[in-house]
Design a protein around this motif. Sequence first.
Motif, PDB file in Angstrom:
ATOM      1  N   ILE A 134       2.637 -13.847   4.916  1.00 32.80           N
ATOM      2  CA  ILE A 134       2.690 -12.410   5.194  1.00 32.80           C
ATOM      3  C   ILE A 134       3.240 -11.709   3.947  1.00 32.80           C
ATOM      4  N   PRO A 135       2.558 -10.634   3.489  1.00 36.74           N
ATOM      5  CA  PRO A 135       3.033  -9.951   2.269  1.00 36.74           C
ATOM      6  C   PRO A 135       4.458  -9.419   2.450  1.00 36.74           C
ATOM      7  N   THR A 136       5.283  -9.716   1.465  1.00 33.21           N
ATOM      8  CA  THR A 136       6.680  -9.233   1.507  1.00 33.21           C
ATOM      9  C   THR A 136       6.929  -8.175   0.448  1.00 33.21           C
ATOM     10  N   LEU A 137       6.020  -8.011  -0.499  1.00 38.96           N
ATOM     11  CA  LEU A 137       6.185  -7.039  -1.583  1.00 38.96           C
ATOM     12  C   LEU A 137       5.262  -5.854  -1.343  1.00 38.96           C
ATOM     13  N   PRO A 138       5.662  -4.670  -1.770  1.00 39.14           N
ATOM     14  CA  PRO A 138       4.854  -3.467  -1.510  1.00 39.14           C
ATOM     15  C   PRO A 138       3.558  -3.465  -2.308  1.00 39.14           C
ATOM     16  N   GLY A 139       2.540  -2.814  -1.723  1.00 34.26           N
ATOM     17  CA  GLY A 139       1.285  -2.629  -2.420  1.00 34.26           C
ATOM     18  C   GLY A 139       1.153  -1.205  -2.903  1.00 34.26           C
ATOM     19  N   VAL A 140       0.157  -0.976  -3.772  1.00 35.87           N
ATOM     20  CA  VAL A 140      -0.098   0.358  -4.325  1.00 35.87           C
ATOM     21  C   VAL A 140      -1.491   0.784  -3.878  1.00 35.87           C
ATOM     22  N   SER A 141      -1.564   1.960  -3.208  1.00 34.53           N
ATOM     23  CA  SER A 141      -2.838   2.467  -2.703  1.00 34.53           C
ATOM     24  C   SER A 141      -3.416   3.487  -3.676  1.00 34.53           C
ATOM     25  N   VAL A 142      -4.712   3.331  -3.941  1.00 31.87           N
ATOM     26  CA  VAL A 142      -5.423   4.242  -4.840  1.00 31.87           C
ATOM     27  C   VAL A 142      -6.742   4.624  -4.175  1.00 31.87           C
ATOM     28  N   ASP A 143      -7.069   5.922  -4.196  1.00 37.08           N
ATOM     29  CA  ASP A 143      -8.332   6.387  -3.646  1.00 37.08           C
ATOM     30  C   ASP A 143      -9.371   6.478  -4.749  1.00 37.08           C
ATOM     31  N   LEU A 144     -10.609   6.103  -4.394  1.00 42.11           N
ATOM     32  CA  LEU A 144     -11.698   6.135  -5.365  1.00 42.11           C
ATOM     33  C   LEU A 144     -12.933   6.709  -4.686  1.00 42.11           C
ATOM     34  N   ALA A 145     -13.480   7.820  -5.261  1.00 41.86           N
ATOM     35  CA  ALA A 145     -14.712   8.434  -4.752  1.00 41.86           C
ATOM     36  C   ALA A 145     -15.788   8.269  -5.801  1.00 41.86           C
ATOM     37  N   ILE A 146     -16.873   7.598  -5.442  1.00 44.00           N
ATOM     38  CA  ILE A 146     -17.957   7.320  -6.379  1.00 44.00           C
ATOM     39  C   ILE A 146     -19.225   7.979  -5.857  1.00 44.00           C
ATOM     40  N   VAL A 147     -19.929   8.689  -6.740  1.00 42.70           N
ATOM     41  CA  VAL A 147     -21.202   9.324  -6.414  1.00 42.70           C
ATOM     42  C   VAL A 147     -22.322   8.356  -6.829  1.00 42.70           C
ATOM     43  N   VAL A 148     -23.154   7.983  -5.849  1.00 40.71           N
ATOM     44  CA  VAL A 148     -24.240   7.043  -6.108  1.00 40.71           C
ATOM     45  C   VAL A 148     -25.517   7.567  -5.483  1.00 40.71           C
ATOM     46  N   ASP A 149     -26.638   6.921  -5.790  1.00 42.19           N
ATOM     47  CA  ASP A 149     -27.914   7.263  -5.154  1.00 42.19           C
ATOM     48  C   ASP A 149     -27.885   6.904  -3.671  1.00 42.19           C
ATOM     49  N   GLU A 150     -28.701   7.616  -2.901  1.00 44.13           N
ATOM     50  CA  GLU A 150     -28.777   7.348  -1.459  1.00 44.13           C
ATOM     51  C   GLU A 150     -29.173   5.896  -1.175  1.00 44.13           C
ATOM     52  N   SER A 151     -29.918   5.287  -2.076  1.00 39.46           N
ATOM     53  CA  SER A 151     -30.392   3.922  -1.847  1.00 39.46           C
ATOM     54  C   SER A 151     -29.289   2.887  -1.939  1.00 39.46           C
ATOM     55  N   VAL A 152     -28.142   3.232  -2.536  1.00 36.24           N
ATOM     56  CA  VAL A 152     -27.036   2.292  -2.671  1.00 36.24           C
ATOM     57  C   VAL A 152     -26.267   2.261  -1.353  1.00 36.24           C
ATOM     58  N   THR A 153     -26.172   1.093  -0.777  1.00 36.80           N
ATOM     59  CA  THR A 153     -25.515   0.957   0.533  1.00 36.80           C
ATOM     60  C   THR A 153     -24.018   0.754   0.379  1.00 36.80           C
TER      61      THR A 153
END
Length: 822
Positions: free
Chosen positions: A726-745
Motif C-alpha cells: 500500500i502506498p505510504t508516500l504522497p503522490g503528485v497529481s497533474v492534469d493534461l488536456a490533449i487535442v487530437v483528431d476524432e479518430s484517436v480513441t
Amino acid sequence: MRVSYEWLKSMVDVPADPAELVAEFTRTGTEVEAVEKVGANLEHVVTAQVVSKKPHPDSDHMWLCQVSVGDKNVDENGNPVPLQIVCGAQNFNEGDHIVTAMIGAVLPGDFKIKKSKLRGVESCGMNCSARELGLGNDHEGIMILPEDAPVGMDFTDYLGMSDTVIDCEITPNRPDCLSMTGMAVEVAAMLDEDTHIELPAVKVEQGPNAADLVDVTIDDPELCPRYTARVVRNVKIGPSPDWLAQRVAAAGGRSINNVVDVTNYVMYLTGQPLHAFDLGKLTERDGRRHIVVRAAKDGEKLVTLDGQERTLTSDMCLITDDGVTPIALAGVMGGLDSEITEATTDVLLESANFSAGHTSRTSRNLDLMSEASIRYERQVDGSNCANVAQIAAALFEECCGAEVCPGIVDVYPGEADDAPVQITLRPNRARLIGGADIPEEFMASRLRRLGCTVERAGEDALAVTAPTNRPDLTREVDLIEEVVRLWGEGDIEPTIPAARNHAGGLTPEQRRVRKIGQVLRACGLSETSTYCFAAPDDLSRLGIPETGRGVPVKIIRPLVAEQSEMRRDMLPGLLRSVAYNLDHGVANVALYEIGRVFFGHEHKSLPDEPSYVCGVMAGRRADDAWNQRFEDYDFFDAKGVVEELLDALRVSKVRFKVADAEKYPWLQPGRAAEVVAGGGQVVGWVGNVHPRGLAAMGIEVPVVAFELSQEVLLRLAVDQRPYEDIPTLPGVSVDLAIVVDESVTCETLMQRITSAGGKLLSDVRLFDVYRDDERVGKGKKSMAFSLTYRAADRTLTSDEVEKAHEKLVTKVCKSTGGEVRA
C-alpha cells in the motif's frame, strides 16, 4: 394419464380428499400436471319434465314447450314456474323426463346458452341430446330419461358424473401406469392397500370356433412378437351404456358407439391397445379370413381412420387382408376401409404386441400420434394380450349383445422374450445406497404390492420376480429405486458421503463460476434460466449469422414449433424474457444467464456444448425517487458490468475494440464493442441490440446486452494477484488536456500515456471530453486526463515530476499527432 378418482375408488381404497392422493403422487415421484373437476362444464344443466308441447305458430317442425325444472326456476314470489323453450326435436311427448340446459350453461364445444327468439318466439333454454352433452353421438333427438327421474336435479348429480380427474405425467419408463389397473397397483403400493380389481368374464361362448373363422400369419416376428384374434358375432351397434360412456369421457376419450367405446375402455383399463375390424369387410378364402402381419412396401398407400392417405415405408408394420390389402397401420391407427359402421354385425378383435421402436418411428415419420402409439412405443406387456382380449369379449357380450365365438387365435413367436425377469435384492445393499434404515419387511411388502413375487434367497438376499408389465425392472438398483421412492426420499436424512483421504469442496472452476454469478448479482442483474429450446428463425430474426455455430440440433418431437431445435445463442431467449416482463408491466429489466448452447455437426452424433455468460438490460437502473432521477441503461452500463466482472476474476490486459458491423450485425453500429483480454483472445461482446432485432422480438425500448465465453473467462481468470505494498508516500497529481483528431480513441491515448509515463506514473484517469469547432477545431476533440506520479521509495521533487511530465507529453503528442490544449 388421466386418472378418474371414482374409477380408481372401485379398484383400491383411496383417501376421501383427492388432494391427499395428489400429495402421495408427488412424494413418490409421479408428477401431477392438473386436477380437474368433471361435471363442472355441465353447470346449469338439469333434469326436467315436459309440461306442455304445442306446435310453433310460425313453423311446421318446431314445438313450443313448457318445461318444468323444479325450483331451479321460480317467480318473484319464489314459486317454481316452467321455462318456455322452443324445440325442434320430434322424439318426445308431454310428460317425458328430459335434460334441459338453462340460460348460462356452456355445453361442450363452448356452446353458450342464452335467451333467444326462434321464429319470433322467446326461448329460455335448450332441451339437449346426448351429443350436445358430450355423452355420445346420438343427435337424432333429445335424451329421454326414465319416468322416475327427479325434476330439477343437477344432471351431473343425477348421472353420478361428479368426479375428479388427476392428470399425471407418466415417464417413458413406466408403461404400466398408462392404464387404470396399473395406476391402481401404483396407488396400492403408495398407500399400502389391497387392490380389489374386478374384471368381466365371458358368460357363454357359442358358434364356430375362432380358429375356423380367422387365420393369422406373422411374417416378421421383430415387428410383431404376438398377435391374438377373437371373433364376436351378431353385434348390435348403438349408444354405449352411461357408465361406459362416462368412463371413456373421464379418461379423455369421446364416446362413439358401444363397439368403439369397449375397445377404448379396455385400453384405458389395461394399457393394452385393441382394434376392432368389421369381419364382413375382409376377404374370405377357404371359409376363413386371413390376417397377415408384414412390413409395408416403400410407397405403399393406406387411408387411415382420420381420412388421410398415408405413404408408407418398409420400416413400418402393416396389418393386411390376406397379405395383400392394408387394413391397419400396426400400433398406430386402423384403416378406413375396415372400420366399424352401423351396418357391422361381426367383429374381429385384435389384441397384439408390436415393436416399440418401429411404432415410435412410424408415428414420428407420419406425424401421426394416437393413444395406441403412445402405449406401444413405451412397450406393451405381450404376455397379457390374450387376457385383455377375453375382457373385451366379455364387454362385447354385455354392452353389444354379441355372441362370443369360442377359442382365440394366438400367434406368439416372441414368447421367450416375455419371460419374467428374476433379480436378487440385497436389503443391506438397498439401505446403503438409499441412505435410510429401511426394514426388510417394508421392501418385500411394497414390492409385492407392485406385482413382484418375493421369496427369501439367503441370509441377506431376496429373490424377486418382476411383473411382465414392468420392463424398467431389470437390475437390483431398479428395485432399490422403487423401494426408496415408496419409502419417501423426503424422509431420508441427508448425510455426507463416506470417503478416505478426500477433502470435500468446490473445484477452482466451480468457485469461479459461482463468483461470476455473485458479481453479476452485485451489479444489479437477476439470474434467470430460459429454455434450451429455440425457434428455427431465432438467429435470422436478430440478424445473428450462423457461421461458427454449427448446424441446428433438431428436436424429434417438439411440443411447439417455437421450440423445435436446441438453441445456438442465448440472446434470443433472454430477449423473450425482456419482452414478457415489459408486456406485464415490469419497466426495468436486468437479467443474466449462465448456460450452454448447442452447435451440431453433420458427421458427429453429439453436438459441441460451449457455455456462455449472457446479460440484458432494459429500462432504468432503478425507479425514480422523490429526490433522485435515474437515467436509462446505456452502452456504458453494460460495459461497466463487464469491466467489473473481468476485474473480479483478475483477467489481465482487457481491451474494448470497436465492433465490426459486418461481424456483429445484431448490434447497433457505433454502440458495440468486442471484448479482448490476455494475449488478444476474444472473450465476447457488449453493446446495444440493433433496433431491427428488437422490433422482431416485439420490444420497443432500447436494450443493452453482453455475451462472454465462460471457457475463455475461466482460462484467463487468476485466483490471486501479485502482492503490492500500500502506498505510504504522497503522490503528485497533474492534469493534461490533449487535442487530437476524432479518430484517436481514448484507449489509444491511455496506452500511449501509460507507456510514456514509465515507473513514476501510477494512475491515469479520463475526466473530461470537450468539442468545439472554434476553440478546439473542426474534427478535433480535447481529452483531459488526471495523472498521478508517485515513487515507492521516496517523495518526488517538483523537478522530477516536471521532467517526467514533459517527457510524457512530448512522446504522447508525437505518437498521436496531438497537441496540448492551452
